[in-house]
Design a protein around this motif. Structure first.
Motif, PDB file in Angstrom:
ATOM      1  N   UNK A   1     132.992  12.795  80.518  1.00  0.00           N
ATOM      2  CA  UNK A   1     134.074  12.068  81.353  1.00  0.00           C
ATOM      3  C   UNK A   1     135.313  13.075  81.397  1.00  0.00           C
ATOM      4  N   UNK A   2     135.856  13.285  82.693  1.00  0.00           N
ATOM      5  CA  UNK A   2     137.335  14.034  82.478  1.00  0.00           C
ATOM      6  C   UNK A   2     138.254  13.110  81.619  1.00  0.00           C
ATOM      7  N   UNK A   3     139.054  13.924  81.193  1.00  0.00           N
ATOM      8  CA  UNK A   3     139.361  15.255  80.979  1.00  0.00           C
ATOM      9  C   UNK A   3     138.684  15.812  79.530  1.00  0.00           C
ATOM     10  N   UNK A   4     137.586  15.520  79.077  1.00  0.00           N
ATOM     11  CA  UNK A   4     137.078  15.915  77.750  1.00  0.00           C
ATOM     12  C   UNK A   4     137.161  17.363  77.642  1.00  0.00           C
ATOM     13  N   UNK A   5     136.698  18.044  78.375  1.00  0.00           N
ATOM     14  CA  UNK A   5     136.562  19.519  78.234  1.00  0.00           C
ATOM     15  C   UNK A   5     137.846  20.233  78.302  1.00  0.00           C
ATOM     16  N   UNK A   6     139.055  19.545  78.996  1.00  0.00           N
ATOM     17  CA  UNK A   6     140.183  20.174  78.534  1.00  0.00           C
ATOM     18  C   UNK A   6     140.689  19.707  77.163  1.00  0.00           C
ATOM     19  N   UNK A   7     140.269  18.628  76.612  1.00  0.00           N
ATOM     20  CA  UNK A   7     140.608  18.453  75.178  1.00  0.00           C
ATOM     21  C   UNK A   7     140.056  19.063  74.308  1.00  0.00           C
ATOM     22  N   UNK A   8     138.654  19.614  74.387  1.00  0.00           N
ATOM     23  CA  UNK A   8     138.097  20.371  73.713  1.00  0.00           C
ATOM     24  C   UNK A   8     138.598  21.855  73.744  1.00  0.00           C
ATOM     25  N   UNK A   9     139.277  22.381  74.940  1.00  0.00           N
ATOM     26  CA  UNK A   9     139.831  23.630  74.873  1.00  0.00           C
ATOM     27  C   UNK A   9     141.206  23.613  74.307  1.00  0.00           C
ATOM     28  N   UNK A  10     141.807  22.262  74.230  1.00  0.00           N
ATOM     29  CA  UNK A  10     142.984  22.206  73.434  1.00  0.00           C
ATOM     30  C   UNK A  10     142.924  22.118  72.053  1.00  0.00           C
ATOM     31  N   UNK A  11     141.788  21.640  71.669  1.00  0.00           N
ATOM     32  CA  UNK A  11     141.530  21.429  69.982  1.00  0.00           C
ATOM     33  C   UNK A  11     141.641  19.934  69.788  1.00  0.00           C
ATOM     34  N   UNK A  12     141.789  19.314  70.856  1.00  0.00           N
ATOM     35  CA  UNK A  12     142.204  17.730  70.200  1.00  0.00           C
ATOM     36  C   UNK A  12     140.811  17.028  70.164  1.00  0.00           C
ATOM     37  N   UNK A  13     139.821  17.409  70.704  1.00  0.00           N
ATOM     38  CA  UNK A  13     138.576  16.840  70.639  1.00  0.00           C
ATOM     39  C   UNK A  13     137.592  17.801  70.610  1.00  0.00           C
ATOM     40  N   UNK A  14     136.299  17.338  69.776  1.00  0.00           N
ATOM     41  CA  UNK A  14     135.063  18.409  70.064  1.00  0.00           C
ATOM     42  C   UNK A  14     134.007  17.515  70.737  1.00  0.00           C
ATOM     43  N   UNK A  15     133.069  18.458  71.148  1.00  0.00           N
ATOM     44  CA  UNK A  15     131.894  18.060  72.012  1.00  0.00           C
ATOM     45  C   UNK A  15     130.915  17.726  70.913  1.00  0.00           C
ATOM     46  N   UNK A  16     129.961  16.710  71.208  1.00  0.00           N
ATOM     47  CA  UNK A  16     128.883  16.348  70.692  1.00  0.00           C
ATOM     48  C   UNK A  16     127.933  17.752  70.828  1.00  0.00           C
ATOM     49  N   UNK A  17     126.816  17.572  69.925  1.00  0.00           N
ATOM     50  CA  UNK A  17     125.745  18.631  70.011  1.00  0.00           C
ATOM     51  C   UNK A  17     125.214  18.663  71.316  1.00  0.00           C
ATOM     52  N   UNK A  18     124.627  17.532  72.020  1.00  0.00           N
ATOM     53  CA  UNK A  18     124.427  17.783  73.291  1.00  0.00           C
ATOM     54  C   UNK A  18     125.160  18.266  74.237  1.00  0.00           C
ATOM     55  N   UNK A  19     126.380  17.726  74.123  1.00  0.00           N
ATOM     56  CA  UNK A  19     127.575  18.325  75.088  1.00  0.00           C
ATOM     57  C   UNK A  19     127.608  19.886  74.878  1.00  0.00           C
ATOM     58  N   UNK A  20     127.772  20.129  73.770  1.00  0.00           N
ATOM     59  CA  UNK A  20     127.653  21.754  73.338  1.00  0.00           C
ATOM     60  C   UNK A  20     126.577  22.537  73.881  1.00  0.00           C
ATOM     61  N   UNK A  21     125.234  21.824  73.869  1.00  0.00           N
ATOM     62  CA  UNK A  21     124.239  22.384  74.359  1.00  0.00           C
ATOM     63  C   UNK A  21     124.454  22.681  76.103  1.00  0.00           C
TER      64      UNK A  21
END
Length: 158
Positions: free
Chosen positions: A73-93
């Motif tokens: 869900x938005x803004x998850x990818x922005x948070x990954x790029x900022x290092x504020x959160x990490x994706x699950x394995x499924x999201x990483x795939x």
């Protein structure tokens, strides 16, 4: 036996051999990915946020569509790029499939990591990633040590 018949038999044998090697390669890749998944879930490797940004920028991916494609869900990818959160394995795939970059590219870099770079010539400049970063989805794969991810000429992405 005629020369034509011998040629057909040779092509059939070559194709069978190629399919066998492709199957063996796919099995090896599946085992390797299972090991990477185990290491990721056990916390033995780290996501590098800048690698997410590099892959998304190189492919021209942006906006809410990226979050949807990455099963987030938005803004998850922005948070990954900022290092504020990490994706699950499924999201990483899913991110790997969206960008066409191997899952391993987003994780701990190897000791000899040369990172992304630019290749410039008469036709302009292109963003390139190391060969190891390119997802090995094809049976042939990219032959050069550096593979084009996105072309840039006169400031415009191609």
């Amino acid at each position: 036996m005629s020369a034509r018949r011998a040629e057909v038999r040779k092509r059939v044998a070559d194709r069978r051999r190629a399919l066998l090697y492709e199957d063996v390669g796919n099995q090896r890749r599946a085992r390797h990915l299972a090991d990477v998944e185990r290491r990721y879930r056990d916390g033995e490797c780290t996501v590098y946020p800048n690698r997410i940004t590099i892959a998304l920028d190189a492919g021209g991916h942006e906006g809410p569509e990226v979050d949807a494609a990455c099963l987030a869900a938005e803004p998850a990818v922005d948070q990954w790029e900022a290092g504020q959160a990490v994706p699950t394995w499924e999201q990483l795939v899913a991110l790997s499939e969206l960008t066409g970059v191997a899952v391993e590219f987003f994780l701990d870099p190897p000791d000899n990591d040369i990172g992304p770079g630019w290749s410039c010539g008469d036709g302009g400049c292109r963003v390139v990633l190391p060969h190891a970063a390119i997802a090995p989805y094809g049976s042939t794969g990219p032959p050069p040590s550096l593979t084009l991810i996105a072309g840039v000429t006169d400031g415009a992405t191609k």
